[in-house]
Design an enzyme around this catalytic site. Structure first.
Site, PDB file in Angstrom:
ATOM      1  N   HIS A  87       8.578 -11.877   5.683  1.00 14.26           N
ATOM      2  CA  HIS A  87       8.229 -10.663   6.422  1.00 14.26           C
ATOM      3  C   HIS A  87       8.620 -10.864   7.869  1.00 14.26           C
ATOM      4  CE1 HIS A  87       6.137  -9.064   3.005  1.00 14.26           C
ATOM      5  NE2 HIS A  87       5.559 -10.246   2.861  1.00 14.26           N
ATOM      6  N   LEU A  88       9.315  -9.909   8.428  1.00 19.10           N
ATOM      7  CA  LEU A  88       9.725  -9.997   9.829  1.00 19.10           C
ATOM      8  C   LEU A  88       8.519  -9.975  10.757  1.00 19.10           C
ATOM      9  CD1 LEU A  88      12.671  -7.518   9.463  1.00 19.10           C
ATOM     10  CD2 LEU A  88      12.911  -9.933  10.034  1.00 19.10           C
TER      11      LEU A  88
ATOM     12  N   PRO B 134      12.789  -1.654   0.915  1.00 22.74           N
ATOM     13  CA  PRO B 134      13.032  -0.351   1.533  1.00 22.74           C
ATOM     14  C   PRO B 134      12.946  -0.365   3.057  1.00 22.74           C
ATOM     15  CG  PRO B 134      10.868  -0.401   0.498  1.00 22.74           C
ATOM     16  CD  PRO B 134      11.578  -1.660   0.100  1.00 22.74           C
ATOM     17  N   ASN B 135      13.799   0.433   3.635  1.00 18.24           N
ATOM     18  CA  ASN B 135      13.882   0.685   5.078  1.00 18.24           C
ATOM     19  C   ASN B 135      14.451  -0.476   5.889  1.00 18.24           C
ATOM     20  OD1 ASN B 135      12.782   3.359   4.919  1.00 18.24           O
ATOM     21  ND2 ASN B 135      10.793   2.393   4.573  1.00 18.24           N
TER      22      ASN B 135
ATOM     23  N   TYR C 147       9.946  -5.253  14.285  1.00 17.97           N
ATOM     24  CA  TYR C 147      11.009  -5.809  13.458  1.00 17.97           C
ATOM     25  C   TYR C 147      12.166  -6.424  14.240  1.00 17.97           C
ATOM     26  CZ  TYR C 147       8.357  -3.093  10.125  1.00 17.97           C
ATOM     27  OH  TYR C 147       7.324  -2.584   9.372  1.00 17.97           O
TER      28      TYR C 147
ATOM     29  N   ALA D 140       7.675  -2.661   2.245  1.00 20.27           N
ATOM     30  CA  ALA D 140       6.470  -1.906   1.879  1.00 20.27           C
ATOM     31  C   ALA D 140       6.039  -2.156   0.434  1.00 20.27           C
ATOM     32  CB  ALA D 140       6.691  -0.418   2.110  1.00 20.27           C
TER      33      ALA D 140
ATOM     34  N   HIS E  98       2.921  -4.458  -0.753  1.00 21.75           N
ATOM     35  CA  HIS E  98       1.540  -4.021  -0.860  1.00 21.75           C
ATOM     36  C   HIS E  98       1.300  -3.063  -2.024  1.00 21.75           C
ATOM     37  CE1 HIS E  98       2.112  -5.570   3.143  1.00 21.75           C
ATOM     38  NE2 HIS E  98       2.932  -4.569   3.402  1.00 21.75           N
TER      39      HIS E  98
ATOM     40  N   ARG F 167      14.864   0.490  13.910  1.00 22.91           N
ATOM     41  CA  ARG F 167      13.544   0.864  13.396  1.00 22.91           C
ATOM     42  C   ARG F 167      12.449   0.011  14.047  1.00 22.91           C
ATOM     43  NH1 ARG F 167      10.869  -1.121   7.951  1.00 22.91           N
ATOM     44  NH2 ARG F 167       8.983   0.114   8.047  1.00 22.91           N
TER      45      ARG F 167
ATOM     46  N   ASN G  84      12.288 -10.134   0.908  1.00 29.43           N
ATOM     47  CA  ASN G  84      11.416  -9.351   1.774  1.00 29.43           C
ATOM     48  C   ASN G  84      11.165  -8.047   1.035  1.00 29.43           C
ATOM     49  OD1 ASN G  84      10.181  -7.713   3.642  1.00 29.43           O
ATOM     50  ND2 ASN G  84      11.464  -8.354   5.345  1.00 29.43           N
TER      51      ASN G  84
ATOM     52  N   ARG H 285      -1.341  -6.627  11.487  1.00 35.62           N
ATOM     53  CA  ARG H 285      -1.040  -5.194  11.456  1.00 35.62           C
ATOM     54  C   ARG H 285      -2.147  -4.451  10.728  1.00 35.62           C
ATOM     55  NH1 ARG H 285       4.895  -4.023  10.137  1.00 35.62           N
ATOM     56  NH2 ARG H 285       4.182  -1.999  10.888  1.00 35.62           N
TER      57      ARG H 285
ATOM     58  N   ASP I  94       5.831  -8.466 -11.442  1.00 35.26           N
ATOM     59  CA  ASP I  94       6.012  -8.808 -12.855  1.00 35.26           C
ATOM     60  C   ASP I  94       7.442  -9.242 -13.145  1.00 35.26           C
ATOM     61  OD1 ASP I  94       3.350  -8.218 -13.286  1.00 35.26           O
ATOM     62  OD2 ASP I  94       3.736  -6.328 -14.352  1.00 35.26           O
TER      63      ASP I  94
ATOM     64  N   GLU J  76       8.740 -15.509  -0.061  1.00 32.81           N
ATOM     65  CA  GLU J  76       8.475 -14.164   0.439  1.00 32.81           C
ATOM     66  C   GLU J  76       8.615 -14.185   1.959  1.00 32.81           C
ATOM     67  OE1 GLU J  76       4.557 -11.208   0.685  1.00 32.81           O
ATOM     68  OE2 GLU J  76       4.506 -12.957  -0.631  1.00 32.81           O
TER      69      GLU J  76
END
Length: 168
Positions: free
Chosen positions: A118-119, A27-28, A40, A95, A98, A35, A92, A125, A105, A116
């Site tokens: 993450h930017l 998402p996002n 990012y 959100a 977390h 953003r 990625n 953070r 699953d 995995e």
């Protein structure tokens, strides 16, 4: 008694040995470039996807990208990946990193290796971002390297698959 196979689908045919890598964005991430550039960067999602697809084409791999803001759509795509004979996933979860036991699953169920990404450095953070539901089942984690992290994850996936499939 009839048994039903519940594992991964049958192996690829010889004619379809081209590595298939699925890059998933949570998402996002469709808002990249505008953003919170401090976290990012300025690269857009189209920029990232284009670079990954071009790199895949250069070595004879099929790189497919998928972004969605809805958890269920992401889960559906993970499940479909097994039917599509995806060999590796770069994800990625954004959100959902977390919060989503359901996505974890799904990844565990399909048993497709994944990295995995993450930017931003999630460990630099807010404290709620320090826990990932994915990291312990991932082949690896790339965090805090901006858009370059996707490229590194793709390079790893290509090398991981190289032993199985001859690349150009």
């Amino acid at each position: 008694m009839t048994t039903k196979r519940t594992g991964r689908p049958a192996a690829k045919s010889v004619s379809s040995l081209r590595p298939h890598i699925l890059v998933m964005h949570g998402p996002n991430l469709n808002l990249l470039g505008s953003r919170e550039p401090k976290h990012y960067g300025l690269a857009t999602l189209d920029d990232i996807n284009r670079a990954l697809i071009e790199r895949g084409e250069a070595v004879g791999a099929h790189v497919e990208t998928f972004q969605h803001n809805h958890e269920g759509a992401l889960i559906d795509r993970i499940q479909q990946a097994a039917c599509d004979h995806v060999d590796f996933i770069v994800i990625n979860p954004a959100a959902y990193t977390h919060t989503s036991v359901a996505m974890r699953d799904a990844l565990a169920a399909v048993a497709i290796p994944f990295v995995e990404v993450h930017l931003s450095n999630i460990y630099a953070r807010e404290s709620f971002r320090h826990h990932s539901y994915f990291s312990d089942i991932a082949v690896g984690v790339v965090s805090g390297l901006g858009a370059h992290g996707y490229e590194l994850a793709l390079e790893y996936a290509l090398r991981h698959l190289q032993n199985r499939t001859p690349l150009k």
